[in-house]
Design a protein around this motif. Structure first.
Motif, PDB file in Angstrom:
ATOM      1  N   UNK A 151       0.799  -1.222   0.000  1.00 26.85           N
ATOM      2  CA  UNK A 151       0.000   0.000   0.000  1.00 26.85           C
ATOM      3  C   UNK A 151       0.832   1.271   0.000  1.00 26.85           C
ATOM      4  N   UNK A 152       2.138   1.187   0.179  1.00 30.28           N
ATOM      5  CA  UNK A 152       2.970   2.373   0.123  1.00 30.28           C
ATOM      6  C   UNK A 152       3.258   2.738  -1.335  1.00 30.28           C
ATOM      7  N   UNK A 153       3.196   4.043  -1.637  1.00 28.04           N
ATOM      8  CA  UNK A 153       3.303   4.469  -3.035  1.00 28.04           C
ATOM      9  C   UNK A 153       4.669   4.134  -3.625  1.00 28.04           C
ATOM     10  N   UNK A 154       5.714   4.101  -2.821  1.00 29.49           N
ATOM     11  CA  UNK A 154       7.049   3.842  -3.354  1.00 29.49           C
ATOM     12  C   UNK A 154       7.298   2.356  -3.619  1.00 29.49           C
ATOM     13  N   UNK A 155       6.359   1.473  -3.217  1.00 34.11           N
ATOM     14  CA  UNK A 155       6.586   0.036  -3.425  1.00 34.11           C
ATOM     15  C   UNK A 155       6.558  -0.345  -4.908  1.00 34.11           C
ATOM     16  N   UNK A 156       5.891   0.471  -5.736  1.00 38.71           N
ATOM     17  CA  UNK A 156       5.906   0.247  -7.178  1.00 38.71           C
ATOM     18  C   UNK A 156       6.703   1.388  -7.801  1.00 38.71           C
ATOM     19  N   UNK A 157       7.566   1.122  -8.765  1.00 39.15           N
ATOM     20  CA  UNK A 157       7.808  -0.160  -9.436  1.00 39.15           C
ATOM     21  C   UNK A 157       8.920  -1.002  -8.819  1.00 39.15           C
ATOM     22  N   UNK A 214      15.065  14.220  -0.551  1.00 41.22           N
ATOM     23  CA  UNK A 214      14.483  13.468   0.561  1.00 41.22           C
ATOM     24  C   UNK A 214      13.216  14.104   1.120  1.00 41.22           C
ATOM     25  N   UNK A 215      13.150  15.433   1.171  1.00 41.42           N
ATOM     26  CA  UNK A 215      11.979  16.095   1.746  1.00 41.42           C
ATOM     27  C   UNK A 215      10.687  15.715   1.023  1.00 41.42           C
ATOM     28  N   UNK A 216      10.629  15.754  -0.329  1.00 41.39           N
ATOM     29  CA  UNK A 216       9.370  15.364  -0.993  1.00 41.39           C
ATOM     30  C   UNK A 216       8.942  13.934  -0.670  1.00 41.39           C
ATOM     31  N   UNK A 217       9.900  13.059  -0.418  1.00 43.96           N
ATOM     32  CA  UNK A 217       9.565  11.664  -0.118  1.00 43.96           C
ATOM     33  C   UNK A 217       8.736  11.546   1.153  1.00 43.96           C
ATOM     34  N   UNK A 218       9.062  12.364   2.166  1.00 46.56           N
ATOM     35  CA  UNK A 218       8.420  12.219   3.469  1.00 46.56           C
ATOM     36  C   UNK A 218       7.133  13.016   3.620  1.00 46.56           C
ATOM     37  N   UNK A 219       6.855  13.957   2.737  1.00 45.42           N
ATOM     38  CA  UNK A 219       5.641  14.767   2.890  1.00 45.42           C
ATOM     39  C   UNK A 219       4.482  14.253   2.048  1.00 45.42           C
ATOM     40  N   UNK A 220       4.720  13.285   1.191  1.00 43.79           N
ATOM     41  CA  UNK A 220       3.639  12.716   0.378  1.00 43.79           C
ATOM     42  C   UNK A 220       2.859  11.706   1.220  1.00 43.79           C
ATOM     43  N   UNK A 221       1.518  11.708   1.191  1.00 48.93           N
ATOM     44  CA  UNK A 221       0.742  10.692   1.914  1.00 48.93           C
ATOM     45  C   UNK A 221       1.177   9.284   1.515  1.00 48.93           C
ATOM     46  N   UNK A 222       1.380   8.423   2.496  1.00 43.87           N
ATOM     47  CA  UNK A 222       2.022   7.138   2.241  1.00 43.87           C
ATOM     48  C   UNK A 222       1.185   6.192   1.392  1.00 43.87           C
ATOM     49  N   UNK A 255      -1.800   6.629  -4.539  1.00 43.34           N
ATOM     50  CA  UNK A 255      -1.517   5.768  -5.684  1.00 43.34           C
ATOM     51  C   UNK A 255      -0.074   5.982  -6.153  1.00 43.34           C
ATOM     52  N   UNK A 256       0.648   4.909  -6.524  1.00 43.08           N
ATOM     53  CA  UNK A 256       2.062   5.056  -6.902  1.00 43.08           C
ATOM     54  C   UNK A 256       2.312   6.051  -8.027  1.00 43.08           C
ATOM     55  N   UNK A 257       1.462   6.082  -9.028  1.00 43.86           N
ATOM     56  CA  UNK A 257       1.692   7.018 -10.134  1.00 43.86           C
ATOM     57  C   UNK A 257       1.573   8.455  -9.650  1.00 43.86           C
ATOM     58  N   UNK A 258       0.573   8.723  -8.808  1.00 46.17           N
ATOM     59  CA  UNK A 258       0.457  10.069  -8.239  1.00 46.17           C
ATOM     60  C   UNK A 258       1.625  10.360  -7.303  1.00 46.17           C
ATOM     61  N   UNK A 259       1.990   9.393  -6.482  1.00 43.92           N
ATOM     62  CA  UNK A 259       3.068   9.598  -5.527  1.00 43.92           C
ATOM     63  C   UNK A 259       4.393   9.887  -6.200  1.00 43.92           C
ATOM     64  N   UNK A 268       8.744  13.510  -7.973  1.00 46.43           N
ATOM     65  CA  UNK A 268       9.656  14.033  -8.993  1.00 46.43           C
ATOM     66  C   UNK A 268       9.471  15.539  -9.184  1.00 46.43           C
ATOM     67  N   UNK A 269       8.233  15.995  -9.129  1.00 45.96           N
ATOM     68  CA  UNK A 269       7.986  17.436  -9.260  1.00 45.96           C
ATOM     69  C   UNK A 269       8.569  18.194  -8.071  1.00 45.96           C
ATOM     70  N   UNK A 270       8.399  17.640  -6.867  1.00 47.01           N
ATOM     71  CA  UNK A 270       8.952  18.283  -5.683  1.00 47.01           C
ATOM     72  C   UNK A 270      10.468  18.307  -5.692  1.00 47.01           C
ATOM     73  N   UNK A 271      11.085  17.185  -6.080  1.00 52.57           N
ATOM     74  CA  UNK A 271      12.549  17.144  -6.154  1.00 52.57           C
ATOM     75  C   UNK A 271      13.070  18.131  -7.195  1.00 52.57           C
ATOM     76  N   UNK A 272      12.348  18.273  -8.318  1.00 50.00           N
ATOM     77  CA  UNK A 272      12.744  19.245  -9.334  1.00 50.00           C
ATOM     78  C   UNK A 272      12.660  20.670  -8.807  1.00 50.00           C
ATOM     79  N   UNK A 273      11.559  20.983  -8.096  1.00 51.23           N
ATOM     80  CA  UNK A 273      11.389  22.345  -7.565  1.00 51.23           C
ATOM     81  C   UNK A 273      12.479  22.683  -6.558  1.00 51.23           C
TER      82      UNK A 273
END
Length: 486
Positions: free
Chosen positions: A283-289, A368-376, A379-383, A388-393
């Protein structure tokens, strides 16, 4: 002939006996309360002779994630048309709105219980303390409204109907480990006598290999390995005794990752279990892919529950990152210049080292910051998109603050995007080829990442040594062609 007591003495004796009886009943009730015998039921009444039951308790860092997992797992039973009640054994501190959602929206019967005291708690160390209350699973034996109960963990997904399990005996479980059966799914016949016997075993401290429910139940049924394999009778009758369940009723997700398809010849391929490390549950978004089955789990959640709770948070994050990009484009990068001085004697090695360290920390924080602020549980595609958008910003922010070359800073971002495509490639022959491809990509990309890091440090060193471009605090800033390059 026995002498008769005076009437007053008889009345006093009767009063004493009644008082003693009341004290005994009260003490027994209090003892039952202390041992977790008090329960109450919320939701619909029992409608079937059989039930699928799960458990939920509070006190771990991932309570909400397991709440979502229980709901998805129970909805998967509806998808396969399971003809049985859905029961949740919930500790008394489960939030009321969660209980209401599971009873009204999911149709579960929720049995509210007091947590059973775990006498083996001292055996649980570190991260395993999250299993302290798994002995609440023993309450499944108190569900005497049902003839058979299938007790299941929240990290299961049903692929096909398994109602034939209700034909199994008094206790049946799967051996996904060669020596110990797995308590992620087992069949039982409810019995208050068995439950009270287990409470007695807890009191006397029966041997428990892991301090949780699995070690305790393995001690209660030590000879299950020698029992016959369960084969459901064709006439629908129920068996008696204990049986081993075929492996297809608890397919460890790791079997899939070897072949990238299911190939479990022992029994029907009915139930997937995910007994992995806590941070790689599906159920964690980072588990895919990283682990491909995560997308299958989220597909079921998308169809059954949706993601309404996470959408507002994601929109706020997107807005925040847009604001960061806008500010870094409009504001002049004066922050770093405050750290420098035009006089060479003040530009010592310590200051330069601190600025370099700050740049490295800022780049690590950008990823690292965007990784921890996204709801766990999004959906993986949204996550991954928001990550990626947060890391780019934040990388753009680092580029402007430290006046670093954009391409070198964004090399890591491009490497992450490419790695996701390599892992998500859907046409690998098997898991071994997929792993080799990932390692090959990592090996080939490592020199580029190292070279980009060296170029960034060289660029920063050059900036530090170009004194005319870094005025002292309070002095007017020179407008130079160099400062306009960004």
């Amino acid at each position: 002939m026995a002498a008769r007591l005076p009437p007053a003495s008889e009345r006093r004796l009767a009063a004493v006996l009644v008082l003693l009886l009341l004290v005994a009943v009260t003490a027994a009730a209090a003892a039952g309360e202390r041992r977790g015998l008090s329960t109450r039921v919320e939701g619909p009444a029992a409608r079937h002779r059989h039930a699928y039951a799960a458990m939920m308790y509070m006190g771990t860092p991932r309570d909400y994630e397991f709440y979502v997992a229980v709901r998805v797992m129970m909805r998967s039973l509806t998808r396969v048309r399971a003809d049985a009640d859905r029961v949740l054994i919930a500790s008394a501190d489960v939030p009321r709105d969660w209980v209401r959602a599971m009873t009204e929206e999911d149709g579960m019967r929720v049995v509210i219980v007091e947590n059973l005291r775990n006498p083996y708690e001292s055996n649980l160390g570190g991260i395993n303390r999250r299993f302290k209350l798994t002995l609440n699973k023993l309450y499944a034996w108190t569900l005497v409204d049902y003839e058979r109960v299938v007790m299941i963990d929240s990290d299961n997904i049903f692929l096909q109907n398994t109602d034939e399990l209700f034909q199994c005996g008094q206790f049946c479980a799967v051996f996904i480990n060669p020596c110990y059966f797995h308590t992620g799914l087992f069949v039982l016949q409810p019995s208050m006598d068995v439950f009270k016997g287990m409470l007695h075993d807890l009191d006397i401290g029966r041997e428990n290999s892991d301090g949780a429910d699995q070690g305790f139940l393995v001690g209660c049924y030590p000879d299950l390995l020698d029992k016959p394999i369960f084969h459901p009778p064709e006439n629908g009758t129920k068996l008696n005794g204990t049986y081993r369940l075929p492996l297809g009723y608890q397919m460890d997700a790791s079997y899939y990752y070897l072949k990238l398809h299911w190939h479990v010849p022992c029994g029907p391929n009915s139930v997937i279990t995910f007994p992995s490390a806590p941070w790689f549950k599906p159920w964690y978004w980072w588990s895919w892919p990283i682990l491909p089955l995560g997308l299958s789990w989220h597909k079921q959640r998308w169809d059954d529950l949706g993601y309404a709770a996470e959408i507002p948070v994601l929109l706020m994050e997107i807005l925040m990152y847009i604001v960061i990009i806008a500010i870094t484009r409009l504001a002049r990068p004066g922050m770093t210049k405050l750290c420098y001085n035009r006089r060479p004697e003040k530009q010592n090695a310590l200051v330069q080292s601190l600025i370099k360290m700050a740049a490295i920390v800022a780049m690590v924080a950008a990823y690292s910051i965007p990784f921890f602020v996204i709801p766990r549980t999004v959906h993986p595609i949204m996550g991954w998109s928001i990550y990626l958008f947060g890391a780019l910003a934040l990388s753009v922010l680092v580029i402007n603050v430290f006046l670093l070359p954009p391409l070198d800073v964004l090399t890591t971002w491009l490497a992450v995007v490419s790695m996701l495509f390599v892992m998500a490639f859907p046409w690998y022959r098997d898991g071994i080829v997929r792993v080799l491809a990932i390692f090959g990509y990592a090996f080939c990309s490592a020199p580029f990442l190292w070279a980009s890091l060296l170029r960034m440090m060289d660029s920063l060193q050059t900036m530090l040594e170009r004194d005319p471009f870094f005025p002292r605090l309070g002095e007017p800033t020179q407008d130079t062609e160099f400062s306009k390059l960004y």
